[in-house]
Design an enzyme around this catalytic site. Structure first.
Site, PDB file in Angstrom:
ATOM      1  N   LYS A 111      72.924  84.490  18.311  1.00 59.17           N
ATOM      2  CA  LYS A 111      72.966  83.608  19.489  1.00 59.17           C
ATOM      3  C   LYS A 111      74.161  83.867  20.385  1.00 59.17           C
ATOM      4  O   LYS A 111      74.161  83.470  21.551  1.00 59.17           O
ATOM      5  CB  LYS A 111      72.936  82.136  19.062  1.00 59.17           C
ATOM      6  CG  LYS A 111      71.664  81.792  18.319  1.00 59.17           C
ATOM      7  CD  LYS A 111      71.100  80.456  18.681  1.00 59.17           C
ATOM      8  CE  LYS A 111      69.721  80.386  18.054  1.00 59.17           C
ATOM      9  NZ  LYS A 111      68.770  79.593  18.589  1.00 59.17           N
ATOM     10  N   LYS A 192      61.246  87.653  15.371  1.00 59.75           N
ATOM     11  CA  LYS A 192      60.779  86.300  15.056  1.00 59.75           C
ATOM     12  C   LYS A 192      60.141  85.651  16.284  1.00 59.75           C
ATOM     13  O   LYS A 192      60.663  85.803  17.388  1.00 59.75           O
ATOM     14  CB  LYS A 192      62.007  85.484  14.603  1.00 59.75           C
ATOM     15  CG  LYS A 192      61.720  84.081  14.186  1.00 59.75           C
ATOM     16  CD  LYS A 192      63.001  83.316  13.872  1.00 59.75           C
ATOM     17  CE  LYS A 192      63.363  82.381  15.001  1.00 59.75           C
ATOM     18  NZ  LYS A 192      64.182  81.236  14.636  1.00 59.75           N
ATOM     19  N   LYS A 195      61.005  80.565  20.942  1.00 60.85           N
ATOM     20  CA  LYS A 195      60.836  79.992  22.274  1.00 60.85           C
ATOM     21  C   LYS A 195      61.824  80.573  23.272  1.00 60.85           C
ATOM     22  O   LYS A 195      61.652  80.443  24.474  1.00 60.85           O
ATOM     23  CB  LYS A 195      60.990  78.477  22.191  1.00 60.85           C
ATOM     24  CG  LYS A 195      62.251  78.056  21.463  1.00 60.85           C
ATOM     25  CD  LYS A 195      62.031  76.729  20.767  1.00 60.85           C
ATOM     26  CE  LYS A 195      63.239  76.382  19.925  1.00 60.85           C
ATOM     27  NZ  LYS A 195      62.947  75.467  18.858  1.00 60.85           N
TER      28      LYS A 195
END
Ligand code: ATP
Ligand code: LTN
Length: 327
Positions: A111, A192, A195
């Site tokens: 992230k 993966k 969203k």
């Protein structure tokens, strides 16, 4: 008593990855465990969130819990920020976790990768997650594969606290489903389903219309062979679709392979779309019934009260063990 705690972040629209790895598991487990299902809004804000979206999505996740079949009479459903004990034990956990341990977390690395600046809360995120779980003395935590490392850290922190002070926390076990724990993108089976992917065709949202679900699944990448075979090493894209089929139909991957033996991908993909549509349409209908209702508010208020009672007991125990003055 076996107890589970788990949650889905309100950081984006829920897709069938979160359904397979989490929501669907929650629904199945509610009969065998005492359950706490929460909306980790404090975790969502570790990356920037638009206030209006955070508000809507937090309600959405709670509504999806109920729409998917979690019974609010049996399970405690609540929003994390309604129970301040999470923040308080989260801070305590930050004092127990080492900088080096946090630096090894792959979710943080992913992230923060390529970003000019990230919040310090994104870094200390696993301390808050440990607090979420330990406050409820959860024996088990159902999560997708990507959360395994955070669960390991929670176990380490609980054991460290118990030996440094006094035995306070239950050491939780992760429950990672064999099917559905890692649903991959429809455009790329090495990533993966997420969203945060800018390609909208890479995921199916729980609120997608039947037409969109059919379109996205028809476009999903496969391979140049024409055999519906469950073999992650050699046929990841097709295996991913078989796995989605298995989650939504409740059938085993072997049964699905046998049904489509000797057939190409066309019929298989069409049936897959119908299996997904059939499951999602009733969930969408129930979601629409409750999303703006007083019932949802009542469930969340009551859930926060029930959750606070349990959380407060553990928090006081932990503070006492550390030498805080408590009355
Ligand atoms: P983001 O994609 O923004 O990182 P996320 O979807 O991983 O978020 P959550 O929405 O909080 O984060 O995930 C809720 C649960 O769903 C977690 O237990 C996570 O492991 C699981 N999950 C998320 N994506 C998938 C996926 N593609 N396959 C299986 N499980 C998933
Ligand atoms: N980190 C998780 C969300 C999460 C969670 C939890 C899951 C926060 N606290 C406690 C299980 C138990 C995620 O990113 N999916």
């Amino acid at each position: 008593m076996k107890r589970i705690l788990s949650g889905i972040k309100p950081s984006g629209e829920l897709n069938i990855g979160g359904y397979g790895g989490a929501l669907h598991q929650f629904v199945k487990m509610q009969h065998d465990f005492e359950c706490f299902f929460f909306v980790p809004d404090l975790h969502a804000i570790t990356v920037p969130q638009d206030p209006k979206e955070l508000f809507q999505r937090s309600k959405d996740i709670a509504a999806f819990y109920i729409a998917a079949g979690i019974d609010p009479k049996k399970a405690t459903i609540f929003i994390q920020s309604h129970v301040p004990a999470h923040v308080e034990l989260g801070w305590i956990m930050e004092t127990q976790v080492h900088f080096g341990e946090l630096s090894r977390m792959t979710q943080f690395k992913e992230k923060s990768d390529g970003k000019d600046s990230v919040s310090s809360a994104l870094f200390t995120y696993p301390a808050l997650m440990a607090a979420d779980i330990l406050l409820y003395q959860a024996t088990h935590v159902p999560v997708g594969e990507d959360q395994k490392q955070h669960l390991e850290m929670t176990r380490d922190l609980a054991a460290r606290f118990n030996s440094r002070f006094e035995k306070t926390f239950v050491i939780p076990e992760p429950i990672i489903p064999t099917i559905g724990s890692r649903i991959m993108g429809l455009d790329d089976p090495t990533k993966k389903m997420s969203k945060s992917n800018p390609n909208k065709n890479s995921y199916v949202l729980l609120l997608d219309s039947p037409a969109d679900i059919r379109k996205k699944l028809a476009r999903a990448v496969t391979d140049s062979e024409m055999s519906v075979r469950y073999d992650w090493d050699n046929k990841p894209a097709v295996s991913n679709l078989i796995e989605i089929y298995a989650v939504f139909s409740g059938e085993s991957t072997e049964t699905i392979e046998r049904r489509y033996e000797g057939q190409g991908y066309g019929g298989f993909k069409k049936d897959l779309a119908e299996v997904v549509v059939e499951k999602l349409v009733p969930i969408q209908e129930r979601y629409r019934d409750i999303i703006d209702s007083d019932v949802l508010i009542r469930i969340l208020k009551e859930g926060a009260m029930r959750a606070s009672e349990t959380a407060q007991i553990t928090l006081v125990q932990a503070k006492r063990a550390m030498g805080f003055v408590t009355f």
